[in-house]
Write an enzyme that holds these catalytic residues in place. Structure first.
Site, PDB file in Angstrom:
ATOM      1  N   GLU A 154      -2.245   9.621   2.737  1.00 51.81           N
ATOM      2  CA  GLU A 154      -1.739  10.368   3.894  1.00 51.81           C
ATOM      3  C   GLU A 154      -0.271  10.090   4.179  1.00 51.81           C
ATOM      4  O   GLU A 154       0.288  10.653   5.125  1.00 51.81           O
ATOM      5  CB  GLU A 154      -2.577  10.043   5.130  1.00 51.81           C
ATOM      6  CG  GLU A 154      -4.052  10.394   4.992  1.00 51.81           C
ATOM      7  CD  GLU A 154      -4.255  11.855   4.630  1.00 51.81           C
ATOM      8  OE1 GLU A 154      -3.628  12.718   5.263  1.00 51.81           O
ATOM      9  OE2 GLU A 154      -5.043  12.124   3.687  1.00 51.81           O
ATOM     10  N   GLY A 172      -2.161  -0.685 -13.772  1.00 47.94           N
ATOM     11  CA  GLY A 172      -1.347  -1.876 -13.634  1.00 47.94           C
ATOM     12  C   GLY A 172      -0.425  -1.799 -12.441  1.00 47.94           C
ATOM     13  O   GLY A 172      -0.362  -0.796 -11.728  1.00 47.94           O
ATOM     14  N   ASP A 182       3.648  -2.527  -2.901  1.00 49.76           N
ATOM     15  CA  ASP A 182       4.865  -3.259  -3.252  1.00 49.76           C
ATOM     16  C   ASP A 182       5.968  -2.305  -3.676  1.00 49.76           C
ATOM     17  O   ASP A 182       7.140  -2.483  -3.318  1.00 49.76           O
ATOM     18  CB  ASP A 182       4.573  -4.250  -4.379  1.00 49.76           C
ATOM     19  CG  ASP A 182       3.500  -5.251  -4.011  1.00 49.76           C
ATOM     20  OD1 ASP A 182       3.418  -5.617  -2.820  1.00 49.76           O
ATOM     21  OD2 ASP A 182       2.737  -5.667  -4.895  1.00 49.76           O
ATOM     22  N   LYS A 194      -0.562   5.463 -12.762  1.00 54.18           N
ATOM     23  CA  LYS A 194      -0.705   4.702 -13.996  1.00 54.18           C
ATOM     24  C   LYS A 194      -1.441   3.401 -13.697  1.00 54.18           C
ATOM     25  O   LYS A 194      -1.454   2.927 -12.561  1.00 54.18           O
ATOM     26  CB  LYS A 194       0.674   4.379 -14.601  1.00 54.18           C
ATOM     27  CG  LYS A 194       1.506   5.593 -14.969  1.00 54.18           C
ATOM     28  CD  LYS A 194       2.862   5.147 -15.501  1.00 54.18           C
ATOM     29  CE  LYS A 194       3.761   6.322 -15.814  1.00 54.18           C
ATOM     30  NZ  LYS A 194       5.106   5.873 -16.276  1.00 54.18           N
ATOM     31  N   GLY A 201       2.220 -10.308  -8.600  1.00 58.52           N
ATOM     32  CA  GLY A 201       2.653 -11.034  -7.415  1.00 58.52           C
ATOM     33  C   GLY A 201       3.532 -10.129  -6.569  1.00 58.52           C
ATOM     34  O   GLY A 201       4.375  -9.393  -7.087  1.00 58.52           O
ATOM     35  N   LYS A 202       3.345 -10.152  -5.256  1.00 61.36           N
ATOM     36  CA  LYS A 202       4.040  -9.209  -4.394  1.00 61.36           C
ATOM     37  C   LYS A 202       5.558  -9.326  -4.492  1.00 61.36           C
ATOM     38  O   LYS A 202       6.268  -8.318  -4.479  1.00 61.36           O
ATOM     39  CB  LYS A 202       3.573  -9.378  -2.950  1.00 61.36           C
ATOM     40  CG  LYS A 202       2.183  -8.822  -2.709  1.00 61.36           C
ATOM     41  CD  LYS A 202       1.845  -8.770  -1.250  1.00 61.36           C
ATOM     42  CE  LYS A 202       0.638  -7.872  -1.029  1.00 61.36           C
ATOM     43  NZ  LYS A 202       0.903  -6.469  -1.378  1.00 61.36           N
ATOM     44  N   GLY A 203       6.068 -10.553  -4.570  1.00 58.06           N
ATOM     45  CA  GLY A 203       7.509 -10.709  -4.685  1.00 58.06           C
ATOM     46  C   GLY A 203       8.040 -10.179  -6.000  1.00 58.06           C
ATOM     47  O   GLY A 203       8.999  -9.396  -6.038  1.00 58.06           O
TER      48      GLY A 203
END
Length: 299
Positions: A222, A285, A250, A283, A41-43
């Protein structure tokens, strides 16, 4: 004196990841690897990434009262994130279905679950938490009205960083608070529509015209482009062998927000953040790939 370098207001998902030789086309079935379940989840990703770098970090989010929710809480605490703002219940924990191909590129479908139940009332109830943070970051895997309430609830002197992912039309009050607005190429093109242009410098100019105080455009291998009202500049990345790009954006945003809170200018903070993003793709994940400060410096 702030209690936290960074407060992340956003989503917490269980990432269900399958490796594939290639992603399926419409109506097609492909075989993949064994299913792996990771906290994401981004948060939640941003909070873990910042804490692993050494930032004093807190998370305001909502998870379900289920196994995935417990997985997410455990991962936050293990990274050193303060979970006093993580609410439980209302719906199952959000889930992200992720396929990763051999080049490390990924495709993601998100079922928001409890993330969609993080409300403006929850933000208002966390007023003390917001007042304790030097920088507040958010994304769009939670309701837009909740993000707007975060903007209205910012303490004087706090800085707001927004990654509008998944991209959506943003109200003027949210855009005006962004310092910076952090987007990738896809997000920039969706927000700008037919007026996007072909070059990142054109995207930055178009986005700034919408009202944010500054803009950062991530450009993958880039590096990034940073822009404010006065200038725009490219930031180069280090070259690495990408294994899995999940969560790299993230990690970049978390590192950028932390360094801005330390008083660095936008270019210097972005130069640090691109190294963090590069380390994260080396890596598999999302959270498991996020580097420590020492690992970033070595890279």
């Amino acid at each position: 004196m702030y209690d936290y370098d960074l407060l992340v207001v956003g989503s917490a998902n269980a990432d269900l990841v399958i490796g594939v030789e290639r992603r399926p086309g419409p109506g097609e079935t492909v075989l993949g690897s064994d299913l792996a379940v990771h906290p994401g989840g981004k948060g939640a990703n941003q909070a873990v990434a910042a804490a692993r770098l050494g930032a004093r970090t807190a998370l305001l989010a909502r998870v379900g009262d289920d196994g995935h929710g417990r997985l997410l809480l455990d991962s936050q605490r293990a990274a050193g994130v303060d979970t006093v703002g993580v609410l439980t219940g209302g719906a199952p924990t959000g889930v992200a279905l992720i396929t990763v191909d051999p080049s490390g590129d990924n495709s993601i479908v998100v079922s928001p679950g409890a993330n969609a139940r993080l409300t403006p009332a929850d933000v208002r109830a966390a007023k003390v938490l917001l007042a304790s943070a030097r920088v507040v970051s958010a994304q769009l895997e939670i309701p837009l009205e909740t993000v707007a309430e975060v903007v209205r609830s910012l303490a004087d002197g706090s800085r707001f960083v927004l990654n509008p992912s998944p991209p959506a039309a943003l109200p003027a009050e949210v855009l005006a608070a962004c310092d910076p607005l952090v987007v990738n190429e896809h997000e920039a093109r969706v927000i700008l529509g037919g007026s996007a242009g072909d070059a990142p410098e054109e995207w930055a100019a178009g986005l700034l015209a919408l009202g944010p105080r500054s803009v950062v455009i991530t450009l993958g291998a880039e590096g990034a482009l940073v822009a404010d009202g006065g200038s725009a500049a490219r930031v180069s990345s280090v070259k690495v062998a990408a294994v899995d790009t999940t969560g790299a954006g993230d990690a970049f945003t978390a590192a950028l927000a932390w360094r801005l809170g330390r008083g660095e200018d936008l270019w210097t903070a972005a130069a640090f953040a691109v190294r963090v993003g590069a380390a994260a793709v080396m890596k598999e994940g999302a959270q498991a790939s996020f580097p420590t400060f020492e690992e970033t410096q070595a890279l």
